[in-house]
Scaffold this active site. Structure first.
Site, mmCIF file in Angstrom:
data_model
loop_
_atom_site.group_PDB
_atom_site.id
_atom_site.type_symbol
_atom_site.label_atom_id
_atom_site.label_comp_id
_atom_site.label_asym_id
_atom_site.label_seq_id
_atom_site.Cartn_x
_atom_site.Cartn_y
_atom_site.Cartn_z
ATOM 1 N N ALA A 1 5.474 -35.981 -4.275
ATOM 2 C CA ALA A 1 4.306 -35.322 -3.691
ATOM 3 C C ALA A 1 3.003 -35.865 -4.275
ATOM 4 O O ALA A 1 2.986 -36.715 -5.167
ATOM 5 C CB ALA A 1 4.415 -33.820 -3.917
ATOM 6 N N HIS A 2 1.897 -35.335 -3.744
ATOM 7 C CA HIS A 2 0.582 -35.857 -4.129
ATOM 8 C C HIS A 2 0.269 -35.618 -5.602
ATOM 9 O O HIS A 2 0.623 -34.618 -6.185
ATOM 10 C CB HIS A 2 -0.531 -35.291 -3.234
ATOM 11 N N ASN A 3 -0.391 -36.630 -6.187
ATOM 12 C CA ASN A 3 -0.899 -36.607 -7.557
ATOM 13 C C ASN A 3 0.194 -36.577 -8.624
ATOM 14 O O ASN A 3 -0.085 -36.297 -9.790
ATOM 15 C CB ASN A 3 -1.865 -35.432 -7.763
#
Length: 346
Positions: free
Chosen positions: A244-246
C-alpha cells in the site's frame, strides 16, 4: 527481436565462472540444467538438499554441482562448491536465454513519445506504450503490451515482461525485473467519508524502486499519498503481493506470494515475510525479522527473530472444540488469578 538459443559451456568455463573445483574432463560441453533423475550427458545437475544424495549414483548428468562432502557418492564429473544452491542460481542465469543481451530495436506497433530518452540497445516490444518524458537506461527491455507512464525513469539492464505497467513518475533502479501484470505506481487506497459517501484523496507521491528489485506477476505497489512508497535495493517480491501507499521496505528483504502490507508501514532490511502474511498499517518492523506464513502482524516488532500467529490446520471437529476453548480463555485467566491470590494469602 528474437532471443538467442541457450548457450553452450565447457566444464572448465563453468568452474572458472563459479569459482568451483572441477573434478573430471574440463573439455566436456554442456548446454543446460536438469534434476539428477532427468539430466542427460549434456546437462548439469545439482545437489543442495541431503534428501537427493541417493540419486547421485544413478544420474546420467554431464556434471553435478555439489558440496565436497558428497563427492564420494558422485560417479560423474563434479563441480564442488561450499554453497551449491548459490552456484545453481548463478548457473541458471548463464543458461537462461531470456537473460542474454537484448539486440535492441523498437517494434513498429509500439507507441513511443517523441521526447522519450532511450539508452543503448533498448528493446520495445509490440503494442507497448511509452509516454512523454520517460527515460530508459541502456539494455532495458520493454515487453509486448507494457505501459510506461509520463516522466517515469527505468535504470539500465531492467526488464519488463509483457503487460507490466509502470505509472507516471515512478523511478526504478538498475537491473529490475517486473513480471507480467504487475502495476507499479497505481493509486493508493485513500478516501475521506463525509457521513454518507466517499471522496477520493488524490495520491500525489510516487514509487521508488532500488537496484536489483524483482516484482512478481499481478503484484501491486501503490504510489504514496504525499511522499513516495520506497522499495530498497535487492528486494524480492513474489506474485500477487499488495504493497500500500507510503510503505517502506528495506534492502535485501523478501516477500512471498499473497503478502499484504497496509499503508505507511516500514519493514526493515533483511526481513522475510512468508506466504499470506498480513501487516497492519503504520507499523515498524525492525531489521532481521522473519514472519512465518499466514501470520497477521498488528503491532510493531522491535527485536529481530522469527514470529508467527494463528493455529495450524486440524480436523474441523477438533477446531470447533478449540474455538469454544478460545472463548473461555479470558474467564479461565481470571479464575487462575483468583486461585493464585488465595494460595499466596493462605
Amino acid at each position: 527481436m528474437t532471443h538467442p538459443a541457450t548457450p553452450t559451456f565447457t566444464l572448465d568455463e563453468l568452474a572458472e565462472r563459479l569459482g568451483a573445483r572441477l573434478v573430471g574432463d574440463g573439455s566436456r560441453q554442456v548446454r543446460g540444467l536438469a534434476t539428477l533423475k532427468e539430466a542427460q550427458p549434456d546437462q548439469v545437475a545439482f545437489v543442495a538438499n541431503r534428501s537427493y544424495v541417493k540419486d547421485l549414483a544413478k544420474t546420467r548428468a554431464g556434471a553435478v554441482l555439489l558440496h565436497p562432502e558428497h563427492a564420494a557418492d558422485c560417479s560423474v564429473p563434479r563441480l564442488e562448491l561450499d554453497n551449491p544452491y548459490l552456484g545453481y542460481a548463478h548457473l541458471s542465469q548463464l543458461f537462461d536465454p531470456m537473460l542474454a543481451a537484448s539486440p535492441g530495436g523498437i517494434h513498429s506497433s509500439a507507441v513511443v513519445a517523441e521526447d522519450v530518452a532511450l539508452g543503448e540497445r533498448v528493446e520495445v516490444g509490440p503494442n507497448a506504450v511509452i509516454e512523454a518524458g520517460v527515460v530508459l537506461g541502456d539494455d532495458v527491455v520493454v515487453g509486448a503490451g507494457c505501459v510506461i507512464g509520463a516522466g517515469a525513469r527505468i535504470g539500465s539492464g531492467s526488464r519488463l515482461h509483457p503487460n507490466a505497467t509502470v505509472c507516471h513518475g515512478v523511478i526504478i533502479g538498475a537491473r529490475a525485473i517486473l513480471h507480467s501484470g504487475c502495476v507499479i505506481g497505481g493509486d493508493g487506497f485513500g478516501f475521506a467519508h463525509d457521513g454518507s459517501r466517499w471522496h477520493k484523496i488524490a495520491q500525489l507521491g510516487g514509487v521508488v524502486l532500488g537496484d536489483d528489485v524483482e516484482v512478481g506477476s499481478c503484484s501491486s505497489i501503490d504510489r504514496g499519498a504525499l511522499e513516495d512508497t520506497v522499495i530498497g535495493n535487492d528486494v524480492k517480491i513474489d506474485s500477487q503481493v499488495q504493497i500500500a501507499h507510503n510503505v517502506h521496505i528495506g534492502d535485501h528483504s523478501a516477500l512471498a506470494g499473497c503478502v499484504g502490507i497496509a499503508g505507511s508501514t516500514h519493514v526493515g532490511k533483511n526481513c522475510m515475510l512468508g506466504g499470506g502474511v498480513g501487516l497492519s498499517g503504520h507499523l515498524t518492523i525492525c531489521d532481521g525479522v522473519h514472519v512465518t506464513g499466514m501470520s497477521l502482524v498488528t503491532n510493531s516488532i522491535h527485536e529481530p527473530g522469527v514470529y508467527s500467529s494463528g493455529t495450524g490446520a486440524m480436523s474441523n471437529g477438533q477446531w470447533r472444540k478449540n474455538a469454544v476453548r478460545f472463548k473461555q480463555l479470558d474467564d479461565m485467566a481470571r479464575r487462575l488469578a483468583r486461585l493464585e491470590k488465595r494460595s499466596q494469602q493462605g
